[in-house]
Design a protein around this motif. Structure first.
Motif, PDB file in Angstrom:
ATOM      1  N   GLN A  26      -6.643   6.603 -10.033  1.00  0.00           N
ATOM      2  CA  GLN A  26      -5.041   6.534  -9.803  1.00  0.00           C
ATOM      3  C   GLN A  26      -4.835   5.501  -8.953  1.00  0.00           C
ATOM      4  OE1 GLN A  26      -2.955   9.706 -10.722  1.00  0.00           O
ATOM      5  NE2 GLN A  26      -2.743   9.567 -12.644  1.00  0.00           N
ATOM      6  N   ALA A  27      -5.409   6.460  -7.500  1.00  0.00           N
ATOM      7  CA  ALA A  27      -6.362   5.844  -5.828  1.00  0.00           C
ATOM      8  C   ALA A  27      -6.709   4.299  -6.008  1.00  0.00           C
ATOM      9  CB  ALA A  27      -6.526   6.656  -5.145  1.00  0.00           C
ATOM     10  N   ALA A  31      -3.757   1.094  -4.947  1.00  0.00           N
ATOM     11  CA  ALA A  31      -4.396   0.714  -3.831  1.00  0.00           C
ATOM     12  C   ALA A  31      -4.695  -1.021  -4.370  1.00  0.00           C
ATOM     13  CB  ALA A  31      -6.249   0.239  -3.220  1.00  0.00           C
ATOM     14  N   ARG A  32      -5.034  -1.618  -5.127  1.00  0.00           N
ATOM     15  CA  ARG A  32      -5.110  -2.920  -5.811  1.00  0.00           C
ATOM     16  C   ARG A  32      -3.864  -3.385  -6.383  1.00  0.00           C
ATOM     17  NH1 ARG A  32      -9.745  -3.718 -10.313  1.00  0.00           N
ATOM     18  NH2 ARG A  32     -11.624  -3.105  -9.762  1.00  0.00           N
ATOM     19  N   VAL A  40       1.744   6.131  -9.763  1.00  0.00           N
ATOM     20  CA  VAL A  40       0.487   5.904 -10.974  1.00  0.00           C
ATOM     21  C   VAL A  40       0.784   6.672 -11.839  1.00  0.00           C
ATOM     22  CG1 VAL A  40      -1.411   5.509 -11.947  1.00  0.00           C
ATOM     23  CG2 VAL A  40      -0.715   3.784  -9.142  1.00  0.00           C
ATOM     24  N   SER A  41       0.820   7.708 -10.705  1.00  0.00           N
ATOM     25  CA  SER A  41       0.964   9.314 -11.943  1.00  0.00           C
ATOM     26  C   SER A  41       2.055   9.578 -12.652  1.00  0.00           C
ATOM     27  CB  SER A  41       0.979  10.291 -11.030  1.00  0.00           C
ATOM     28  OG  SER A  41       0.787  11.541 -11.879  1.00  0.00           O
ATOM     29  N   LEU A  62      -4.920  -4.753 -13.148  1.00  0.00           N
ATOM     30  CA  LEU A  62      -5.985  -4.679 -14.289  1.00  0.00           C
ATOM     31  C   LEU A  62      -5.910  -6.257 -15.021  1.00  0.00           C
ATOM     32  CD1 LEU A  62      -4.049  -1.230 -15.785  1.00  0.00           C
ATOM     33  CD2 LEU A  62      -6.233  -1.172 -14.658  1.00  0.00           C
ATOM     34  N   ASP A  63      -5.898  -6.705 -14.177  1.00  0.00           N
ATOM     35  CA  ASP A  63      -6.075  -8.085 -14.528  1.00  0.00           C
ATOM     36  C   ASP A  63      -5.492  -8.453 -16.710  1.00  0.00           C
ATOM     37  OD1 ASP A  63      -6.928 -10.937 -14.686  1.00  0.00           O
ATOM     38  OD2 ASP A  63      -8.678  -9.973 -15.873  1.00  0.00           O
TER      39      ASP A  63
END
Lengths: 83, 83
Positions: A26-27, A31-32, A40-41, A62-63
């Motif tokens: 998740q981290a 960051a991305r 995210v969580s 995530l493209d």
DNA sequence: ACAGTTAATGATCCAGCCATCATATTCTGG
DNA sequence: CCAGAATATGATGGCTGGATCATTAACTGT
């Protein structure tokens, strides 16, 4: 794997699976995407109703992209099952 | 017709086209989705960053769903073009 | 050109998401 | 088991979307 979402809960599940497939924490993903692990969580567990912009940030990281289609229409995944 | 969305602007366009194909006014769709015409307008013009729940309300009213797929993967629409 | 329908937009209020700090809890490999 | 990594979650505050009233602008067919 289910890539279809009709609810925020669905969406959370799909995003979580997509992240795991890419071996991201998740981290990492946060960051991305330029957001926080906390967020995210929250989204993956549908702990709160996310904003669309945040979802697009995650999808870009995530493209992936959204396809908006009529319900119950055949999907690429179905074809992979067939062929 | 483009059913792919990577940004809120894309999403607004897709939703507007889907609504027009079903011959619904913004007021019609808003009523079906349980939201306001003002909000439909805002989302279609991406005048504000919508909430995901609102989008799902609209999609349900349009009998559509989201497919979350890797970018540039073949879509059902592509297949229709081929076959 | 006009009437009627449809879409855009102004203003206000409240709820709630995300940022941001943090700690607690769960999971996993060894 | 245990240490470390990963995830969940507490608290606060600013910002903004949607609800809700409204009016105006744009479009459409005739």
């Amino acid at each position: 794997m289910d890539r279809i979402a009709r609810t925020t809960k669905d969406l959370g599940h799909v995003l979580r699976e997509a992240r795991k497939i890419q071996n991201l924490t998740q981290a990492d993903l946060a960051a991305r995407a330029g957001i926080w692990q906390r967020t995210v969580s929250n989204i993956e567990t549908s702990a709160s109703g996310a904003k669309v912009d945040t979802i697009f940030d995650l999808l870009a990281a995530l493209d992936m992209e959204l396809h908006i289609v009529p319900r119950s229409k055949m999907t690429p995944g179905d074809l992979e099952d067939i062929f």
